[in-house]
Design an enzyme around this catalytic site. Structure first.
Site, PDB file in Angstrom:
ATOM      1  N   LYS A 136       8.155   0.976   5.518  1.00  0.00           N
ATOM      2  CA  LYS A 136       7.031   1.740   4.978  1.00  0.00           C
ATOM      3  C   LYS A 136       5.717   1.121   5.421  1.00  0.00           C
ATOM      4  O   LYS A 136       5.567  -0.093   5.347  1.00  0.00           O
ATOM      5  CB  LYS A 136       7.096   1.723   3.450  1.00  0.00           C
ATOM      6  CG  LYS A 136       5.870   2.251   2.745  1.00  0.00           C
ATOM      7  CD  LYS A 136       5.211   1.268   1.793  1.00  0.00           C
ATOM      8  CE  LYS A 136       4.554   0.115   2.430  1.00  0.00           C
ATOM      9  NZ  LYS A 136       3.637  -0.658   1.597  1.00  0.00           N
ATOM     10  N   THR A 137       4.815   1.844   5.917  1.00  0.00           N
ATOM     11  CA  THR A 137       3.395   1.487   6.026  1.00  0.00           C
ATOM     12  C   THR A 137       2.683   2.526   6.880  1.00  0.00           C
ATOM     13  O   THR A 137       3.189   2.914   7.951  1.00  0.00           O
ATOM     14  CB  THR A 137       3.115   0.078   6.607  1.00  0.00           C
ATOM     15  OG1 THR A 137       1.713  -0.091   6.722  1.00  0.00           O
ATOM     16  CG2 THR A 137       3.761  -0.191   7.957  1.00  0.00           C
ATOM     17  N   ASP A 153       0.252   1.928   8.516  1.00  0.00           N
ATOM     18  CA  ASP A 153      -0.306   1.217   9.674  1.00  0.00           C
ATOM     19  C   ASP A 153       0.499   1.413  10.962  1.00  0.00           C
ATOM     20  O   ASP A 153      -0.032   1.204  12.053  1.00  0.00           O
ATOM     21  CB  ASP A 153      -0.401  -0.285   9.379  1.00  0.00           C
ATOM     22  CG  ASP A 153      -1.270  -0.583   8.171  1.00  0.00           C
ATOM     23  OD1 ASP A 153      -1.924   0.345   7.677  1.00  0.00           O
ATOM     24  OD2 ASP A 153      -1.285  -1.741   7.732  1.00  0.00           O
ATOM     25  N   ARG A 210       1.272  -5.688  -5.021  1.00  0.00           N
ATOM     26  CA  ARG A 210       1.337  -6.613  -3.880  1.00  0.00           C
ATOM     27  C   ARG A 210       1.810  -8.022  -4.266  1.00  0.00           C
ATOM     28  O   ARG A 210       1.647  -8.954  -3.489  1.00  0.00           O
ATOM     29  CB  ARG A 210      -0.030  -6.708  -3.213  1.00  0.00           C
ATOM     30  CG  ARG A 210      -0.440  -5.458  -2.449  1.00  0.00           C
ATOM     31  CD  ARG A 210      -1.557  -5.759  -1.475  1.00  0.00           C
ATOM     32  NE  ARG A 210      -2.010  -4.557  -0.797  1.00  0.00           N
ATOM     33  CZ  ARG A 210      -1.432  -4.041   0.278  1.00  0.00           C
ATOM     34  NH1 ARG A 210      -0.370  -4.615   0.795  1.00  0.00           N
ATOM     35  NH2 ARG A 210      -1.909  -2.948   0.835  1.00  0.00           N
ATOM     36  N   ASP A 231       5.479  -7.756   5.498  1.00  0.00           N
ATOM     37  CA  ASP A 231       5.529  -8.870   4.552  1.00  0.00           C
ATOM     38  C   ASP A 231       6.569  -8.615   3.454  1.00  0.00           C
ATOM     39  O   ASP A 231       7.307  -9.525   3.079  1.00  0.00           O
ATOM     40  CB  ASP A 231       4.151  -9.092   3.912  1.00  0.00           C
ATOM     41  CG  ASP A 231       3.210  -9.830   4.869  1.00  0.00           C
ATOM     42  OD1 ASP A 231       3.679 -10.718   5.602  1.00  0.00           O
ATOM     43  OD2 ASP A 231       2.010  -9.507   4.884  1.00  0.00           O
ATOM     44  N   GLY A 289       0.817  -1.219   0.000  1.00  0.00           N
ATOM     45  CA  GLY A 289       0.000   0.000   0.000  1.00  0.00           C
ATOM     46  C   GLY A 289       0.852   1.270   0.000  1.00  0.00           C
ATOM     47  O   GLY A 289       1.959   1.292   0.527  1.00  0.00           O
TER      48      GLY A 289
HETATM   49  P1  FBP Z   1       0.812  -2.000   3.612  1.00  0.00           P
HETATM   50  O1  FBP Z   1       0.798  -2.937   4.775  1.00  0.00           O
HETATM   51  O2  FBP Z   1       1.220  -2.629   2.341  1.00  0.00           O
HETATM   52  O3  FBP Z   1       1.593  -0.754   3.896  1.00  0.00           O
HETATM   53  O4  FBP Z   1      -0.679  -1.508   3.347  1.00  0.00           O
HETATM   54  C1  FBP Z   1      -1.427  -0.994   4.391  1.00  0.00           C
HETATM   55  C2  FBP Z   1      -2.869  -0.787   4.013  1.00  0.00           C
HETATM   56  O5  FBP Z   1      -3.099   0.543   3.639  1.00  0.00           O
HETATM   57  C3  FBP Z   1      -3.756  -1.225   5.175  1.00  0.00           C
HETATM   58  O6  FBP Z   1      -3.940  -0.193   6.103  1.00  0.00           O
HETATM   59  C4  FBP Z   1      -4.992  -1.689   4.472  1.00  0.00           C
HETATM   60  O7  FBP Z   1      -5.637  -2.693   5.206  1.00  0.00           O
HETATM   61  C5  FBP Z   1      -4.484  -2.253   3.190  1.00  0.00           C
HETATM   62  O8  FBP Z   1      -3.272  -1.608   2.918  1.00  0.00           O
HETATM   63  C6  FBP Z   1      -5.399  -2.037   2.031  1.00  0.00           C
HETATM   64  O9  FBP Z   1      -4.913  -2.727   0.935  1.00  0.00           O
HETATM   65  P2  FBP Z   1      -5.243  -2.401  -0.587  1.00  0.00           P
HETATM   66  O10 FBP Z   1      -4.403  -1.217  -0.964  1.00  0.00           O
HETATM   67  O11 FBP Z   1      -4.756  -3.596  -1.318  1.00  0.00           O
HETATM   68  O12 FBP Z   1      -6.694  -2.133  -0.694  1.00  0.00           O
END
Ligand code: FBP
Length: 564
Positions: free
Chosen positions: A201-202, A204, A144, A175, A80
């Site tokens: 990076k995230t 979250d 992803r 991951d 993400g």
């Molecule tokens: P990452 O763990 O890859 O940084 O992504 C975080 C996130 O934004 C989460 O908060 C959310 O649950 C998920 O990605 C959403 O995924 P997608 O972009 O595939 O809809």
């Protein structure tokens, strides 16, 4: 192609401040901290990572001046979006050019799939100048795809060798950095010179440990959500007619929700980790919301704001067990997913799966609305996780609370009006203009990555520390990726993965929150922090996340005053 707004144009010209130590970039050398972490790691990690197991934590110090050879370094965005990614690339680019102007940066396109399919572009100064300090990952795109099969590893090897890469930066979450650790080990085993470096990076905020104080993107996302929550709180106080159920992104951990609650003071906030620790059931949560609504109704307050972390549902013990059972049943290697997909009617899908669950999980599944039941059956992400962003917990809670309030109305224990608005904030916080904190943090992370490749160090994560101090005093170093590993179930199997960090219920940020929150239930001590500030006094433009401030400083209470 982007059309730059006037604010974006001003941001393109912004020069991120750098830690003092990075001013002597060409003279920096690694200093290792002798330690043996082999005994602390699970046996499969020790066995699988025999080539990188002996790496030591390190920091950079001024040392002997050396001549630097030109370096070719590849970068990839994985997962993400998180604000600041372009600044990691800018920091890497500027540092590499400083070390040797002949160095080159290549971007793999659209995430790890770009590595496997060998699709890349050279990132030149001319291209980069249109992305500095801007949000998004659109310079090269993200994805992803997980590099996991032997063919994919081989394809990755071919791609990095084809570009004669000295380094490969994986800009990703837990991951993706787990993947980085496997790639580092694989490249070493194949005698490939490409050093793999991870970048935390995230949005979250769950990629966090002794060496990583915060992941980039968390600050910008929380500030963006807090701005919007602040506006909703003011709207709520003005119209006095709605309950806003706001779900906040963040996957499992509730770091974002905690930070936003500290920034804005809503009436009720759920922290998933606390729900799990207190073994609360879905009924308990519904009762807690209903009690608050009834109490406020007695004071003629038929409005309010409730924050719900995206991962809440996974922390409710009975729902967690249900999700685990569904994960095992629906792991892509098993036929149940296909059976469900083959049934067009929702009720048939549900009927098919419910019989396969344990009795307690059947009961729990039956409590949920049909929409949520179907959302729980949807496909998993490439890592086998439920896609929690797609589960509408806010709507589930509204439905269950409405039923509970209707019951209370019948018995005369509730006299108010309940009108609810579901909201979900997530994607809008991932690609916005990075805050000064994220711009500077990422620029420094990119520099450190360049130093790691220059020192031929592989399987490391770039670290910038002491983030609660002024930027000039930040420290720099690196931590071995394998040091962060533990074992977790993925697609029904136990696998080594970098551990997610959850909200620490013994930590200072949570303690400060729990000390304040009772007041927020009845009193409207709402706080509207407003938009991210880019220009002006440093105490407004360079604020770090409150959770980070509380963790690393001496605060014992909220650091700004309430508006009442
Ligand atoms: P990452 O763990 O890859 O940084 O992504 C975080 C996130 O934004 C989460 O908060 C959310 O649950 C998920 O990605 C959403 O995924 P997608 O972009 O595939 O809809």
């Amino acid at each position: 192609m982007r059309i730059h707004s006037s604010l974006q144009k001003r941001r393109l010209a912004y020069l991120p401040r750098l830690p003092e130590i990075l001013r002597s970039l060409t003279r920096l050398v690694p200093l290792f901290e002798a330690e043996n972490h082999e005994n602390e790691l699970p046996l499969p990690v020790v066995q699988l990572f025999s080539k990188t197991i002996d790496q030591q934590l390190l920091r950079f110090v001024e040392g002997e001046n050396k001549t630097h050879r030109p370096l070719n370094v590849g970068v990839v965005f994985s997962g993400g979006q998180a604000s600041g990614g372009h600044n990691v690339i800018s920091g890497l680019f500027d540092a590499l050019k400083l070390l040797n102007p002949e160095s080159k940066v290549f971007g793999f396109l659209n995430g790890p799939a770009g590595i496997i399919n060998n699709q890349s572009m050279e990132i030149t100064a001319e291209i980069l100048k249109n992305f500095r300090n801007l949000g998004g990952f659109d310079l090269i795109g993200s994805g992803r795809t997980k590099i996991e099969s032997p063919d994919q590893f081989q394809a990755a090897l071919k791609a990095v060798q084809g570009l004669h890469l000295d380094g490969l930066l994986i800009i990703g979450g837990d991951d993706s950095n787990t993947n980085a650790a496997f790639l580092a080990e694989y490249f070493l085993a194949k005698g490939c010179k490409t050093c793999v470096v991870g970048i935390p990076k995230t949005i979250d905020g769950d990629l966090k440990n002794e060496s990583i104080e915060v992941s980039f993107g968390f600050d910008t996302a929380c500030k963006t959500f807090s701005q919007t929550i602040g506006s909703i709180l003011t709207d709520c106080l003005s119209a006095k007619k709605y309950y806003f159920f706001i779900k906040l992104m963040g996957r499992s951990a509730s770091h974002i929700t905690l930070e936003c609650a500290l920034q804005t003071h809503p009436n009720l906030t759920f922290i998933g980790e606390e729900i799990a620790a207190q073994q609360k059931t879905l009924k308990d949560i519904v009762r807690q919301i209903t009690d608050m609504i009834c109490l406020r109704a007695e004071k003629k307050k038929n409005y309010g704001v409730i924050l719900i972390p995206e991962g809440l549902i996974e922390f409710i013990p009975e729902v967690k067990t249900l999700i685990q059972e569904l994960n095992t049943l629906l792991a892509s290697s098993l036929p149940h997913l296909k059976e469900i997909e083959a049934r067009p009617k929702a009720s048939d899908k549900i009927e098919y799966i419910i019989k396969k669950l344990s009795i307690p999980s059947q009961e729990c599944f039956s409590l949920l609305t049909q929409d949520i039941q179907l959302q729980l059956l949807m496909g998993r992400d490439p890592h086998g996780n439920v896609q929690v962003a797609k589960i509408e917990t806010e709507r589930l809670l509204i439905a269950l609370v409405s039923q509970a309030l209707a019951q209370r109305k019948k018995t005369g224990t509730y006299v108010g009006n309940f009108s609810a608005q579901p909201l979900f904030y997530g994607y809008e916080g991932r690609s916005c203009l990075p805050s000064n904190f994220d711009s500077q943090y990422c620029y420094a992370l990119g520099h450190v990555a360049a130093l790691l490749v220059n020192a031929k160090l592989t399987g490391y994560m770039s670290c910038v520390t002491d983030l609660s101090l002024p930027v000039e005093q930040w420290g720099i170093g690196a931590t071995p990726l394998i040091k962060m590993m533990g074992m977790e179930e993925r697609n029904g199997e136990l696998k080594p993965v970098i551990q997610k960090s959850l909200v620490n219920l013994q930590g200072k940020p949570f303690a400060i929150f729990s000390q304040e929150r009772d007041k927020w239930i009845l009193e409207d001590l709402y706080c509207d922090p407003g938009p991210i500030q880019f220009f002006g006094a440093r105490d407004e433009t360079d604020q770090i996340p409150l959770t980070l401030e509380y963790e690393y400083s001496r605060h014992t209470h909220l650091s700004f005053s309430h508006t009442s």
